[in-house]
Design a protein around this motif. Structure first.
Motif, PDB file in Angstrom:
ATOM      1  N   LEU A 308       0.834  -1.207   0.000  1.00 29.85           N
ATOM      2  CA  LEU A 308       0.000   0.000   0.000  1.00 29.85           C
ATOM      3  C   LEU A 308       0.868   1.257   0.000  1.00 29.85           C
ATOM      4  N   PRO A 309       0.427   2.304  -0.718  1.00 33.02           N
ATOM      5  CA  PRO A 309       1.104   3.599  -0.598  1.00 33.02           C
ATOM      6  C   PRO A 309       0.914   4.149   0.822  1.00 33.02           C
ATOM      7  N   LEU A 310       1.816   5.048   1.197  1.00 38.70           N
ATOM      8  CA  LEU A 310       1.850   5.516   2.582  1.00 38.70           C
ATOM      9  C   LEU A 310       0.512   6.065   3.081  1.00 38.70           C
ATOM     10  N   HIS A 311      -0.153   6.901   2.283  1.00 40.35           N
ATOM     11  CA  HIS A 311      -1.411   7.490   2.757  1.00 40.35           C
ATOM     12  C   HIS A 311      -2.474   6.421   3.013  1.00 40.35           C
ATOM     13  N   GLU A 312      -2.435   5.372   2.208  1.00 43.61           N
ATOM     14  CA  GLU A 312      -3.421   4.313   2.424  1.00 43.61           C
ATOM     15  C   GLU A 312      -3.081   3.508   3.677  1.00 43.61           C
ATOM     16  N   LYS A 313      -1.792   3.359   3.934  1.00 48.93           N
ATOM     17  CA  LYS A 313      -1.406   2.692   5.188  1.00 48.93           C
ATOM     18  C   LYS A 313      -1.906   3.512   6.370  1.00 48.93           C
ATOM     19  N   LEU A 314      -1.742   4.833   6.278  1.00 49.27           N
ATOM     20  CA  LEU A 314      -2.192   5.691   7.374  1.00 49.27           C
ATOM     21  C   LEU A 314      -3.706   5.594   7.551  1.00 49.27           C
ATOM     22  N   LEU A 315      -4.412   5.456   6.438  1.00 45.41           N
ATOM     23  CA  LEU A 315      -5.869   5.318   6.527  1.00 45.41           C
ATOM     24  C   LEU A 315      -6.271   4.033   7.239  1.00 45.41           C
ATOM     25  N   VAL A 316      -5.559   2.946   6.915  1.00 42.44           N
ATOM     26  CA  VAL A 316      -5.846   1.682   7.584  1.00 42.44           C
ATOM     27  C   VAL A 316      -5.597   1.831   9.086  1.00 42.44           C
ATOM     28  N   LEU A 317      -4.486   2.476   9.416  1.00 38.82           N
ATOM     29  CA  LEU A 317      -4.175   2.701  10.841  1.00 38.82           C
ATOM     30  C   LEU A 317      -5.251   3.549  11.519  1.00 38.82           C
ATOM     31  N   ALA A 318      -5.659   4.613  10.829  1.00 36.33           N
ATOM     32  CA  ALA A 318      -6.662   5.519  11.396  1.00 36.33           C
ATOM     33  C   ALA A 318      -7.955   4.757  11.662  1.00 36.33           C
ATOM     34  N   THR A 319      -8.324   3.886  10.735  1.00 35.84           N
ATOM     35  CA  THR A 319      -9.564   3.130  10.901  1.00 35.84           C
ATOM     36  C   THR A 319      -9.436   2.121  12.036  1.00 35.84           C
ATOM     37  N   LEU A 320      -8.258   1.519  12.153  1.00 32.61           N
ATOM     38  CA  LEU A 320      -8.022   0.563  13.239  1.00 32.61           C
ATOM     39  C   LEU A 320      -8.130   1.234  14.600  1.00 32.61           C
ATOM     40  N   GLU A 321      -7.551   2.429  14.700  1.00 32.53           N
ATOM     41  CA  GLU A 321      -7.519   3.147  15.975  1.00 32.53           C
ATOM     42  C   GLU A 321      -8.920   3.413  16.486  1.00 32.53           C
ATOM     43  N   ALA A 322      -9.868   3.562  15.552  1.00 32.82           N
ATOM     44  CA  ALA A 322     -11.242   3.856  15.950  1.00 32.82           C
ATOM     45  C   ALA A 322     -11.836   2.683  16.727  1.00 32.82           C
ATOM     46  N   GLY A 323     -11.289   1.464  16.506  1.00 31.02           N
ATOM     47  CA  GLY A 323     -11.688   0.316  17.302  1.00 31.02           C
ATOM     48  C   GLY A 323     -13.051  -0.265  16.956  1.00 31.02           C
ATOM     49  N   GLY A 324     -13.723   0.253  15.971  1.00 29.31           N
ATOM     50  CA  GLY A 324     -15.022  -0.298  15.552  1.00 29.31           C
ATOM     51  C   GLY A 324     -15.505   0.491  14.364  1.00 29.31           C
ATOM     52  N   PRO A 325     -16.723   0.201  13.883  1.00 29.86           N
ATOM     53  CA  PRO A 325     -17.210   0.938  12.715  1.00 29.86           C
ATOM     54  C   PRO A 325     -17.236   2.442  12.992  1.00 29.86           C
ATOM     55  N   SER A 326     -16.687   3.228  12.082  1.00 27.34           N
ATOM     56  CA  SER A 326     -16.697   4.677  12.298  1.00 27.34           C
ATOM     57  C   SER A 326     -17.057   5.388  11.000  1.00 27.34           C
ATOM     58  N   THR A 327     -17.358   6.676  11.109  1.00 26.72           N
ATOM     59  CA  THR A 327     -17.768   7.429   9.924  1.00 26.72           C
ATOM     60  C   THR A 327     -16.541   7.942   9.178  1.00 26.72           C
ATOM     61  N   THR A 328     -16.761   8.369   7.936  1.00 28.67           N
ATOM     62  CA  THR A 328     -15.657   8.922   7.150  1.00 28.67           C
ATOM     63  C   THR A 328     -15.025  10.100   7.894  1.00 28.67           C
ATOM     64  N   GLY A 329     -15.883  10.944   8.510  1.00 21.43           N
ATOM     65  CA  GLY A 329     -15.384  12.115   9.239  1.00 21.43           C
ATOM     66  C   GLY A 329     -14.453  11.720  10.366  1.00 21.43           C
ATOM     67  N   GLN A 330     -14.852  10.707  11.134  1.00 19.58           N
ATOM     68  CA  GLN A 330     -14.016  10.251  12.256  1.00 19.58           C
ATOM     69  C   GLN A 330     -12.682   9.704  11.747  1.00 19.58           C
ATOM     70  N   VAL A 331     -12.771   8.873  10.690  1.00 15.24           N
ATOM     71  CA  VAL A 331     -11.532   8.305  10.139  1.00 15.24           C
ATOM     72  C   VAL A 331     -10.649   9.430   9.611  1.00 15.24           C
ATOM     73  N   TYR A 332     -11.263  10.404   8.967  1.00 10.40           N
ATOM     74  CA  TYR A 332     -10.483  11.495   8.384  1.00 10.40           C
ATOM     75  C   TYR A 332      -9.750  12.299   9.472  1.00 10.40           C
ATOM     76  N   ALA A 333     -10.438  12.537  10.575  1.00  6.56           N
ATOM     77  CA  ALA A 333      -9.815  13.296  11.667  1.00  6.56           C
ATOM     78  C   ALA A 333      -8.585  12.561  12.202  1.00  6.56           C
ATOM     79  N   ARG A 334      -8.739  11.258  12.421  1.00  8.22           N
ATOM     80  CA  ARG A 334      -7.608  10.481  12.935  1.00  8.22           C
ATOM     81  C   ARG A 334      -6.482  10.391  11.916  1.00  8.22           C
ATOM     82  N   TYR A 335      -6.875  10.228  10.668  1.00  8.52           N
ATOM     83  CA  TYR A 335      -5.887  10.152   9.594  1.00  8.52           C
ATOM     84  C   TYR A 335      -5.075  11.458   9.537  1.00  8.52           C
ATOM     85  N   SER A 336      -5.767  12.598   9.619  1.00  7.31           N
ATOM     86  CA  SER A 336      -5.063  13.887   9.552  1.00  7.31           C
ATOM     87  C   SER A 336      -4.078  14.011  10.711  1.00  7.31           C
ATOM     88  N   HIS A 337      -4.528  13.554  11.874  1.00  9.26           N
ATOM     89  CA  HIS A 337      -3.673  13.592  13.050  1.00  9.26           C
ATOM     90  C   HIS A 337      -2.404  12.751  12.823  1.00  9.26           C
TER      91      HIS A 337
END
Ligand SMILES: Nc1ncnc2c1ncn2[C@@H]1O[C@H](COP(=O)(O)OP(=O)(O)OP(=O)(O)O)[C@@H](O)[C@H]1O
Ligand SMILES: [Mg+2]
Length: 405
Positions: A308-337
């Motif tokens: 995976l390209p780096l940004h997609e890896k970060l997206l996977v990480l961001a989604t994992l950190e949420a710990g469960g189903p989350s919205t695009t907005g939530q994933v985006y906030a974590r990803y930006s962080h």
């Protein structure tokens, strides 16, 4: 330490491993027969396609012109195997007859560029073309003069041709379909192969009609056909009695239930054989096929995560950190962080939506659209893979080490 001293010491770990390998009962007679490169001597259920291609190319043996061909069908339906098989037989026959037929093959995805595609054709007719550096027009001129000088009746297979068209357009194909008008001697026939017919939309109508003068369709195999194919290949690849027929049936049923993909069936059988052999089992049974299924899926996921390209890896990480189903907005906030933590500028939310869909297609994330009636719709995103595995693979990436748990 020299080799003999090492061998004499006996107790070392490699000696144990090698020793086990020698004493274990081998199940394979010839594992190579189940690898992707191997083209079997017989291709059951493809008689019609073999005959059609053979028929279309046979004028070359009389040093006459023939039609171009387009071969298509879903992945694993035998297109590459059949094309290579017919080319091999054609060149053997031509040699017997003493006629100047040249067969060239290239996979345009592997070749990567128009230059490399032409380079492969040039190599087959002995044209001298450097690895890089010439203008394309110069390369094709050299190829053409070689064909003319030799009076070669040439057939050029371009496998996975959709890749070439998508990445470089149809200029080269246009040129190749016009070559015969310029040749005073010799001839060139084209065979395009694809599992994705959408590329036709990118072709100039003249190129399309020339390339698909004749079309040969490769339908998916049924589970029963896959069973017969596997039985034949297993007979050559394994020792006698080393495979339980139930294992073959299961490979065929699993691959048949998806979309009749012979590559998948052959892969399952090969990996099942490896699993059984490593276990020291006396033969391959259906439990080994089930383990093979898991292993292949696991390997696919590991490979997908790793590349995976780096940004997609970060997206996977961001989604994992949420710990469960989350919205695009939530994933985006974590990803930006996370982006800021590793010193990158985040991509726009719009781009991220697109990347999330790609990750879904790869089977790494699950994105579900939840409707809230007239309040609109939101995406629910979650990771489909165990966090432990994701972290283990991402740890290989030095940029990510600092942000992993
Ligand atoms: N009729 C057959 N008999 C024996 N083996 C076969 C047959 N058809 C396909 N195979 C084997 O299945 C695997 C996949 O076949 P092949 O590579 O020809 O598929 P393909 O149609 O080119 O797929 P893709 O579109 O993904 O390139 C190969 O290992 C091939 O040897
Ligand atoms: Mg192929």
């Amino acid at each position: 330490m020299d080799g003999s001293a090492g061998a004499a010491s006996g107790g070392d770990i490699l000696d144990q491993i090698f020793g086990r390998a020698i004493s274990a009962k081998t199940l394979f007679r010839d594992r190579r027969i189940l690898t992707h490169e191997y083209v079997p001597e017989r291709l059951p259920f493809r008689e019609r396609q073999i005959a059609a291609i053979g028929e279309a190319l046979s004028p070359l043996l009389r040093q006459s012109k023939c039609s171009n061909l387009l071969l298509y069908g879903k992945t694993g339906t035998g297109k590459t195997a059949v094309a290579k098989y017919v080319l091999r037989r054609l060149t053997v026959k031509a040699r017997e007859l003493g006629v100047r037929v040249v067969a060239a093959y290239t996979n345009t995805r592997v070749a990567g560029t128009e230059y490399r595609v032409l380079f492969e054709l040039g190599a087959a007719v002995d044209a001298r073309i450097p690895f890089t550096g010439l203008a394309l027009s110069e390369v094709s001129q050299r190829v053409i003069s070689k064909i003319e000088q030799g009076g070669f009746y040439t057939v050029f297979v371009m496998d996975e041709i959709d890749f070439l068209v998508r990445s470089a357009g149809d200029d080269l194909l246009y040129e190749l379909t016009r070559v015969n008008e310029r040749l005073r001697r010799g001839f060139i026939a084209l065979i395009g192969i694809s599992n994705d017919l959408k590329f036709k939309e990118f072709l100039d109508p003249r190129v399309l009609s020339s390339l698909s003068e004749e079309e040969v369709v490769f339908p998916p195999y049924t589970a029963e056909e896959l069973r017969v194919i596997l039985l034949e290949r297993a007979k050559e690849a394994f020792m006698e009695g080393a495979v339980d027929p139930a294992a073959i049936n299961l490979c065929a049923a699993l691959a048949g239930a998806e979309h009749g993909d012979a590559r998948r069936a052959v892969d399952l059988l090969r990996v099942a054989g490896e699993v059984a052999e490593r276990e020291g089992a006396p033969r391959v049974e259906d439990k080994h096929v089930r383990l093979a299924l898991q292993k292949i899926e696991q390997d696919r996921i590991v490979e997908a995560l790793r590349s995976l390209p780096l940004h997609e890896k970060l997206l996977v990480l961001a989604t994992l950190e949420a710990g469960g189903p989350s919205t695009t907005g939530q994933v985006y906030a974590r990803y930006s962080h996370l982006c800021r933590q590793v010193g990158l500028d985040p991509l726009t939310q719009r781009r991220i939506s697109g990347l999330l869909s790609e990750l879904d297609l790869l089977g790494l994330l699950d994105t579900d659209v939840v409707s809230h009636g007239r309040y609109g719709r939101t995406k629910r995103i979650q990771v489909l893979i165990e966090g432990r595995l994701v972290y283990e693979i991402f740890r290989e990436d030095p940029v990510l080490r600092g942000v992993l748990p």
